[in-house]
Structure formats: C-alpha cells, structure tokens
Design a protein around this motif. Structure first.
Motif, short mmCIF file in Angstrom:
data_model
loop_
_atom_site.label_atom_id
_atom_site.label_comp_id
_atom_site.label_asym_id
_atom_site.label_seq_id
_atom_site.Cartn_x
_atom_site.Cartn_y
_atom_site.Cartn_z
N GLU A 169 7.01 -15.15 39.59
CA GLU A 169 7.30 -16.18 38.57
C GLU A 169 7.14 -17.56 39.18
O GLU A 169 6.53 -18.45 38.60
N HIS A 227 17.97 -14.78 42.76
CA HIS A 227 17.27 -16.02 42.40
C HIS A 227 17.80 -17.21 43.21
O HIS A 227 17.02 -18.04 43.66
N HIS A 234 18.00 -19.63 37.59
CA HIS A 234 17.79 -18.60 36.56
C HIS A 234 18.95 -18.57 35.57
O HIS A 234 19.17 -17.60 34.85
N ASP A 239 15.11 -11.81 32.35
CA ASP A 239 13.85 -11.08 32.55
C ASP A 239 13.93 -9.74 31.85
O ASP A 239 14.92 -9.02 31.97
N HIS A 280 9.82 -13.27 30.76
CA HIS A 280 10.93 -14.12 31.21
C HIS A 280 11.31 -14.99 30.01
O HIS A 280 10.51 -15.81 29.56
ZN LIG Z 1 12.74 -14.73 35.20
#
Ligand SMILES: [Zn+2]
Length: 293
Positions: A169, A227, A234, A239, A280
């Motif tokens: 990502e 994350h 995040h 996700d 996402h």
């Molecule tokens: Zn994500």
C-alpha cells in the motif's frame, strides 16, 4: 504461489471486532478463561518447584524430582506465553515481531521438551518396561504440541503477509503521488468525499453479509501495531481481503462509491510484489510518515 497461499490464509482469518460480526478462525478464537487458567497453572508450578527444592535440600526427595518440577515450570511458562500470543485476544495485526518471535520459540520449546521425553520412554517401551498404552499418552501429547507449533507458524506467516500488504500500500501510494506511469493495472483509487469513519463499517459489513451470506473478510481494522511499526497511519482505515475485480470486490466498490467513501483497491500483484489483492477503505495511510518528516 505466495499469492494463493495469502488468499487462502487471509480470507478465513478475519479479524473482527465489530458488533455482531463472527469470529471465524480457530486460531483467532479467544478462550477468555485460558489465560487465567494458564496463569494459575504457572503459579502452581512455581510453588511446586519451591516445595520440592526444600524437600531435596532436606534430603527427603531425590534431585531428579526437582529437575522434573523445573521442566514442568518451564512448560507452564511457555504455555503462558502462548496464552498471550496465540490463544489470546491479541489480533494478528497487533502482534509485534518480538511477540511473534516469543510465540514461536515457546511453542518450539514445548515440542522439544516433549520430544525428549518421548525418546526416553520409547527406550523403556522397547525394553518392555513401559506398556504401549502408557507410551501412547506421551506420543499424543507430543502430537498436540506439534499442532500448536504449526498454528503458531501459521499466525507468524499471516503477520508477514499483512506486513507485505501494508508495505505494498505504502509503495503504491507513493508511486501514485509521484504520478508514476499508469497505475491502473495495480491500483484503483476512488477519492469520494475524502472521509471515512470506522463507525460506518458495521453497516457496510452487514450489507455485505446480507448480500453474500458470509462476513466481510476484514484483514486489518484501524490503527494496528503493524501499521504503526511501518510509520503508517491506519486510523479510520480498513483492509478487506477481496479481489477488487471479482464479484464480491466489485460489489463492495460499487457500495463504497454510492456512499462516496474513499478507497484504494489493490489488484493482483503485477509489479513484482507478492501481495494479495485487497481493498483499503479510507484515504491513503502514508500521512503519518510524511507528517513526521
Ligand atoms: Zn490498508
């Protein structure tokens, strides 16, 4: 190969903290009392070592009994580690790599200790000193510890796959900001009204469930240790382990667009990265890193 495995692993191991959502994976199903039980056993094993140590010092018990009690204590200590990291309430995405390492090491030590016992008992069995049925109990215990080790390894692998997803990502978001050549093959970006709040997730999730009769396969919800460790923000992002080009993923994207909810959809890896396709929900997550610079 990696992608197939990732898809297989990700879909069933759904990390649900939503009201009404189902817990799907055995490894992630918490046993609320397991940790308490494990702590109680640990405390008992500690007391037992102290008690036997005193008796050995008095000459009442042989030293070998103290050694055995210490092995039981080590087993109980490792079990307490597993209670926190494998059977516990901790979501995969919130395991630190240090905790994951402890989890594997504890499961491995429990296998090694029992394997040694089984090897010793096998000699007794071969010499006719131990009955087959008695030996079987040790072998069963070893088998069950091996299965726990396999579960721990699966969890570690899942953590690694989630890490790869997050890195992917990050990489593609950066590429998008730099207006890299056509990214459509790998990433679809929908900006919507620019905001998404986790509070919207339960209704999205229940719409999905009504339509497809199974839970939305969420793989990371909101802020996670994973994350954070990568410098990604995040919060208010989710996700979902769905291929954006297949029926369920297409349906979800259409729903998000009707709701004007921003998303990034990652297609099957084309640019050489071995990451599972996913969607996402929310804006990009690289801001934390940028803000810190
Ligand atoms: Zn994500």
């Amino acid at each position: 190969m990696f992608r197939l495995r990732a898809a297989r692993l990700l879909c069933p191991v759904v990390l649900t903290i939503l009201p009404g959502a189902r817990m799907l994976a055995a490894a992630d199903t918490p046993a609320p009392t397991y940790s308490a039980l494990s702590d109680a056993l640990l405390e008992r094993a500690e007391k037992e070592v102290a008690r036997i140590q005193a008796l050995v010092e008095q000459g009442t018990l042989p030293k070998s009994q103290l050694e055995e009690a210490k092995l039981r204590l080590a087993d109980a200590q490792d079990d307490a580690v597993l209670a926190r990291t494998l059977y516990g309430q901790v979501r995969v995405q919130d395991l630190t790599s240090e905790q994951a390492g402890e989890m594997i090491a504890a499961a491995q030590r429990r296998v090694d200790r029992e394997a040694k016992i089984v090897a010793e008992r096998r000699t007794l069995l071969d010499n006719g000193i131990l009955a087959k049925s008695e030996f079987a109990a040790f072998q069963n215990e070893l088998d069950s510890r091996q299965r726990v080790l396999d579960l721990a390894k699966n969890r570690l692998q899942l953590l690694e796959e989630l890490r790869q997803m997050a890195l992917e990502e990050q990489r593609l978001e950066r590429a998008a900001r730099m207006n890299a050549a056509d990214l459509k093959d790998v990433m679809i970006r929908y900006d919507g009204n620019g905001t998404f709040d986790l509070k919207q997730l339960p209704s999205i999730s229940s719409d999905f469930e009504k339509h497809f009769h199974h839970a939305l396969p969420v793989s990371a919800i909101g802020e996670t240790a994973l994350h954070r460790s990568l410098g990604l923000d995040h919060r208010n992002r989710v996700d979902v382990a769905l291929n954006p080009d297949q029926a369920e993923g297409l349906w979800l994207r259409q729903l998000l667009e009707r709701l004007h909810v921003p998303y990034l959809a990652f297609r099957s890896a084309v640019m050489g990265a071995a990451t599972a396709p996913h969607i996402h929900i929310g804006t990009g997550s690289s801001r934390l890193k940028l803000a810190q610079r």
